[in-house]
Motif scaffolding. Structure first.
Motif, PDB file in Angstrom:
ATOM      1  N   TRP A 121       0.774  -1.243   0.000  1.00 17.94           N
ATOM      2  CA  TRP A 121       0.000   0.000   0.000  1.00 17.94           C
ATOM      3  C   TRP A 121       0.807   1.295   0.000  1.00 17.94           C
ATOM      4  CZ3 TRP A 121      -0.282  -3.711   3.894  1.00 17.94           C
ATOM      5  CH2 TRP A 121       0.441  -3.429   5.047  1.00 17.94           C
ATOM      6  N   GLU A 122       2.083   1.245   0.342  1.00 23.79           N
ATOM      7  CA  GLU A 122       2.862   2.492   0.405  1.00 23.79           C
ATOM      8  C   GLU A 122       3.465   2.894  -0.930  1.00 23.79           C
ATOM      9  OE1 GLU A 122       4.334   2.762   5.030  1.00 23.79           O
ATOM     10  OE2 GLU A 122       5.757   2.002   3.574  1.00 23.79           O
ATOM     11  N   CYS A 123       3.477   1.976  -1.893  1.00 25.07           N
ATOM     12  CA  CYS A 123       4.227   2.222  -3.125  1.00 25.07           C
ATOM     13  C   CYS A 123       3.444   1.766  -4.350  1.00 25.07           C
ATOM     14  CB  CYS A 123       5.555   1.468  -3.109  1.00 25.07           C
ATOM     15  SG  CYS A 123       6.328   1.350  -1.504  1.00 25.07           S
ATOM     16  N   PRO A 124       3.712   2.395  -5.499  1.00 26.79           N
ATOM     17  CA  PRO A 124       3.070   1.926  -6.737  1.00 26.79           C
ATOM     18  C   PRO A 124       3.696   0.619  -7.210  1.00 26.79           C
ATOM     19  CG  PRO A 124       4.624   3.686  -7.226  1.00 26.79           C
ATOM     20  CD  PRO A 124       4.563   3.590  -5.726  1.00 26.79           C
ATOM     21  N   ASP A 125       3.038  -0.054  -8.124  1.00 27.23           N
ATOM     22  CA  ASP A 125       3.542  -1.334  -8.630  1.00 27.23           C
ATOM     23  C   ASP A 125       4.873  -1.184  -9.353  1.00 27.23           C
ATOM     24  OD1 ASP A 125       2.983  -1.353 -11.825  1.00 27.23           O
ATOM     25  OD2 ASP A 125       1.416  -0.238 -10.791  1.00 27.23           O
ATOM     26  N   THR A 126       5.163   0.022  -9.857  1.00 24.16           N
ATOM     27  CA  THR A 126       6.438   0.231 -10.544  1.00 24.16           C
ATOM     28  C   THR A 126       7.610   0.114  -9.573  1.00 24.16           C
ATOM     29  OG1 THR A 126       6.050   2.622 -10.262  1.00 24.16           O
ATOM     30  CG2 THR A 126       5.509   1.652 -12.406  1.00 24.16           C
ATOM     31  N   TYR A 127       7.411   0.493  -8.317  1.00 20.73           N
ATOM     32  CA  TYR A 127       8.467   0.299  -7.313  1.00 20.73           C
ATOM     33  C   TYR A 127       8.696  -1.187  -7.072  1.00 20.73           C
ATOM     34  CZ  TYR A 127      10.740  -0.159  -2.785  1.00 20.73           C
ATOM     35  OH  TYR A 127      11.588  -0.539  -1.767  1.00 20.73           O
ATOM     36  N   TRP A 128       7.626  -1.939  -6.971  1.00 22.31           N
ATOM     37  CA  TRP A 128       7.733  -3.362  -6.641  1.00 22.31           C
ATOM     38  C   TRP A 128       8.171  -4.224  -7.830  1.00 22.31           C
ATOM     39  CZ3 TRP A 128       8.115  -3.846  -1.782  1.00 22.31           C
ATOM     40  CH2 TRP A 128       7.325  -3.124  -0.884  1.00 22.31           C
ATOM     41  N   ASN A 129       8.192  -3.672  -9.032  1.00 21.01           N
ATOM     42  CA  ASN A 129       8.463  -4.472 -10.239  1.00 21.01           C
ATOM     43  C   ASN A 129       7.437  -5.594 -10.400  1.00 21.01           C
ATOM     44  OD1 ASN A 129      10.641  -2.989 -11.073  1.00 21.01           O
ATOM     45  ND2 ASN A 129      12.195  -4.416 -10.317  1.00 21.01           N
ATOM     46  N   SER A 130       6.212  -5.330  -9.982  1.00 16.68           N
ATOM     47  CA  SER A 130       5.180  -6.363  -9.961  1.00 16.68           C
ATOM     48  C   SER A 130       4.875  -6.922 -11.341  1.00 16.68           C
ATOM     49  CB  SER A 130       3.890  -5.800  -9.344  1.00 16.68           C
ATOM     50  OG  SER A 130       4.101  -5.410  -8.013  1.00 16.68           O
ATOM     51  N   THR A 131       4.756  -6.058 -12.327  1.00 16.76           N
ATOM     52  CA  THR A 131       4.358  -6.541 -13.657  1.00 16.76           C
ATOM     53  C   THR A 131       5.429  -7.438 -14.272  1.00 16.76           C
ATOM     54  OG1 THR A 131       5.175  -4.499 -14.678  1.00 16.76           O
ATOM     55  CG2 THR A 131       2.835  -4.584 -14.105  1.00 16.76           C
ATOM     56  N   HIS A 132       6.687  -7.162 -13.981  1.00 14.20           N
ATOM     57  CA  HIS A 132       7.760  -8.007 -14.515  1.00 14.20           C
ATOM     58  C   HIS A 132       7.729  -9.384 -13.857  1.00 14.20           C
ATOM     59  CE1 HIS A 132       9.613  -4.748 -16.806  1.00 14.20           C
ATOM     60  NE2 HIS A 132       9.293  -3.974 -15.783  1.00 14.20           N
ATOM     61  N   PHE A 133       7.477  -9.411 -12.561  1.00 15.03           N
ATOM     62  CA  PHE A 133       7.373 -10.700 -11.882  1.00 15.03           C
ATOM     63  C   PHE A 133       6.178 -11.494 -12.406  1.00 15.03           C
ATOM     64  CE2 PHE A 133       5.194 -13.092  -8.497  1.00 15.03           C
ATOM     65  CZ  PHE A 133       6.133 -14.117  -8.336  1.00 15.03           C
ATOM     66  N   LEU A 134       5.042 -10.839 -12.571  1.00  9.81           N
ATOM     67  CA  LEU A 134       3.844 -11.544 -13.027  1.00  9.81           C
ATOM     68  C   LEU A 134       3.988 -12.027 -14.463  1.00  9.81           C
ATOM     69  CD1 LEU A 134       1.054  -9.332 -11.402  1.00  9.81           C
ATOM     70  CD2 LEU A 134       1.827 -11.605 -10.695  1.00  9.81           C
ATOM     71  N   ALA A 135       4.673 -11.258 -15.297  1.00  8.40           N
ATOM     72  CA  ALA A 135       4.901 -11.714 -16.677  1.00  8.40           C
ATOM     73  C   ALA A 135       5.736 -12.987 -16.661  1.00  8.40           C
ATOM     74  CB  ALA A 135       5.587 -10.617 -17.488  1.00  8.40           C
ATOM     75  N   TRP A 136       6.779 -13.019 -15.828  1.00  7.29           N
ATOM     76  CA  TRP A 136       7.563 -14.255 -15.703  1.00  7.29           C
ATOM     77  C   TRP A 136       6.709 -15.397 -15.155  1.00  7.29           C
ATOM     78  CZ3 TRP A 136       8.583 -16.851 -11.061  1.00  7.29           C
ATOM     79  CH2 TRP A 136       9.412 -17.965 -11.192  1.00  7.29           C
ATOM     80  N   LEU A 137       5.888 -15.081 -14.151  1.00  9.50           N
ATOM     81  CA  LEU A 137       5.050 -16.097 -13.519  1.00  9.50           C
ATOM     82  C   LEU A 137       4.103 -16.729 -14.529  1.00  9.50           C
ATOM     83  CD1 LEU A 137       4.384 -17.195 -10.588  1.00  9.50           C
ATOM     84  CD2 LEU A 137       2.476 -15.563 -10.608  1.00  9.50           C
ATOM     85  N   TYR A 138       3.496 -15.901 -15.384  1.00  7.34           N
ATOM     86  CA  TYR A 138       2.511 -16.382 -16.357  1.00  7.34           C
ATOM     87  C   TYR A 138       3.147 -17.031 -17.588  1.00  7.34           C
ATOM     88  CZ  TYR A 138      -0.991 -13.503 -13.872  1.00  7.34           C
ATOM     89  OH  TYR A 138      -1.826 -12.935 -12.933  1.00  7.34           O
ATOM     90  N   ASN A 139       4.393 -16.618 -17.909  1.00 13.19           N
ATOM     91  CA  ASN A 139       5.028 -17.098 -19.148  1.00 13.19           C
ATOM     92  C   ASN A 139       5.980 -18.270 -18.940  1.00 13.19           C
ATOM     93  OD1 ASN A 139       3.859 -15.150 -20.901  1.00 13.19           O
ATOM     94  ND2 ASN A 139       5.419 -13.644 -20.332  1.00 13.19           N
TER      95      ASN A 139
END
Length: 462
Positions: A229-247
């Protein structure tokens, strides 16, 4: 070997994804997901999650040692400096006692994963979500980036995540892992916060290595992310992790994730939506969701100061479960074990009560779908679910005169009415308003199939 998470890997990963995605698309293979929400949100949710409907949440960690106030004990004590927590420490521990000193007392001495799994199976749970790491940072597995603050080095000296996973899978129960992105007092997280989250020291050396390790080591069916909750997803690198997770991950086809991947994501991005703790929508959402709630109304972790009145009653739990499933959601019910690994009797009793109800009524819950009407209010609250051509009317109060009136289902010449848990058909008719008038069995309460939330199965209705 673990996936590197630096910027060079991110750039290389994006280029590789584009190249492979183009090649696979040309061959007719499923397209690869790119690290952006437009692409990630297009991924279909694996079917098992919607069919499961009911799961058990387990909050367990070093916070189970003081077992007072809530699982946010450390933050309330030293982050906010709340007086009640300071007085609790003054009255019960020496002045020099630190939160880290609780670690060796987290013994898990009576933790028997097979007994836990047996209980969760008897409760009717189709999946279990287990705390791998809460905001205190202590990991319940031998995390290679949490030296001397994990369950192998300190306290239990056991891999709690691995042991429970093995026990659950023997019973074909899906295994979910809760993981907090942040850690309240980690020096690198505090450094990133001081830098306005323009640096990612904590993410690259702690958060992401842990997530990759959890996926590769335990192959969970679900990742329950939190602490975003303190940071946007760009700080967490969330989309890069999820792309790896899904691919490319070993669980890419079956894994399910929630929506807590950045302060801008909740109820908007991810797999299914939690939105917020104990969230219940007012009407049927257009996206799969889950209600997470706790048996202890005031805490997710075990509390020694919990009172009986603080525990959800059996009827409250069943009513919430029915409402949640009718509105298309999953119901995730939390317990907090003791520091020794015991699930206290009142929690066991409540879980077994859910299982007993589901043994009779599970046909209306598991793998069901929302019907065209979700709730009908008359003298009793009626919630509807459906499966194939059958409609299930679950009523929460027994009507006076043993007659149940239903406005929404329209009877036909092939209509058949039965009650789950009883043999034989129920008599029905249509009143002057074309409403269904169902004659319920005239039995003493002890002879009814369940104590509350009775289910009428309707076949051949519109």
């Amino acid at each position: 070997m673990r996936k590197p998470v630096g910027n060079s890997w991110i750039v290389a990963g994006v280029l590789l994804a584009l190249v492979l995605g183009t090649a696979q698309s040309a061959r007719g293979a499923p397209p690869r997901y790119t690290p952006d929400w437009l692409s990630l949100d297009s991924r279909p949710l694996p079917a098992w999650f919607d069919e499961a409907k009911f799961g058990v949440f387990v909050h367990w960690g070093v916070f189970s040692v003081p077992a007072w106030g809530s699982e946010w004990f450390w933050w309330h004590w030293q982050g906010e400096g709340q007086l009640g927590y300071q007085l609790f420490m003054r009255d019960n521990y020496p002045p020099s006692f630190t939160y880290g000193d609780f670690g060796p007392q987290f013994t898990a001495r009576f933790f028997h994963p097979d007994e836990w799994a047996k209980l969760f199976q008897a409760a009717g749970a189709q999946y279990v979500v287990f705390t791998t790491k809460h905001h205190e940072g202590f990991t319940n597995w031998p995390s290679p980036v949490s030296w001397n603050w994990n369950s192998k080095d300190v306290g239990p000296h056991r891999d709690l995540v691995g042991e429970l996973g093995a026990a659950l899978r023997k019973r074909n129960i899906r295994y979910g892992l809760y993981h907090s992105l942040l850690e309240w007092f980690h020096p690198l997280y505090l450094l990133d916060k001081k830098n306005g989250f323009k640096t990612q020291h904590f993410v690259s050396t702690k958060t992401m290595p842990e997530l990759y390790d959890l996926v590769n080591s335990y192959k969970p069916d679900l990742i329950w992310s939190d602490g975003e909750w303190e940071c946007p997803d760009t700080y967490w690198n969330s989309t890069h992790f999820l792309a790896w997770l899904y691919n490319d991950s070993p669980i890419k086809d079956e894994v399910v994730v929630n929506d807590r991947w950045g302060k801008n994501c909740s109820c908007h991005h991810g797999g299914y939506y939690n939105c917020q703790d104990k969230f219940v929508p007012e009407s049927l959402p257009n996206h799969k969701w889950e209600m997470c709630t706790s048996l202890d109304k005031w805490s997710w972790g075990y509390r020694r100061d919990m009172k009986l009145a603080d525990v959800l009653s059996e009827s409250e739990i069943i009513a919430e479960l029915v409402q949640t499933v009718s509105l298309g959601g999953n119901y995730l019910l939390n317990i907090g074990p003791t520091k020794d690994g015991l699930i206290i009797p009142i929690f066991q009793e409540r879980l077994l009560a859910v299982g007993k109800w589901l043994q009779v009524s599970g046909e209306a819950i598991y793998a069901s779908k929302p019907w065209r009407v979700q709730l009908e209010k008359n003298e009793t609250s009626v919630w509807y679910t459906s499966k194939d051509s059958a409609v299930y009317a679950i009523f929460l109060q027994w009507p006076e005169g043993e007659v149940l009136y239903l406005k929404s289902p329209k009877a036909t010449s092939t209509t058949r009415v039965t009650m789950l848990g009883l043999e034989g058909d129920l008599k029905w008719s249509k009143d002057a308003y074309e409403d269904l008038r169902i004659s319920l069995p005239q039995l003493p309460p002890s002879a009814l199939p369940v104590e509350f939330a009775w289910t009428v199965k309707l076949e051949g209705v519109k």
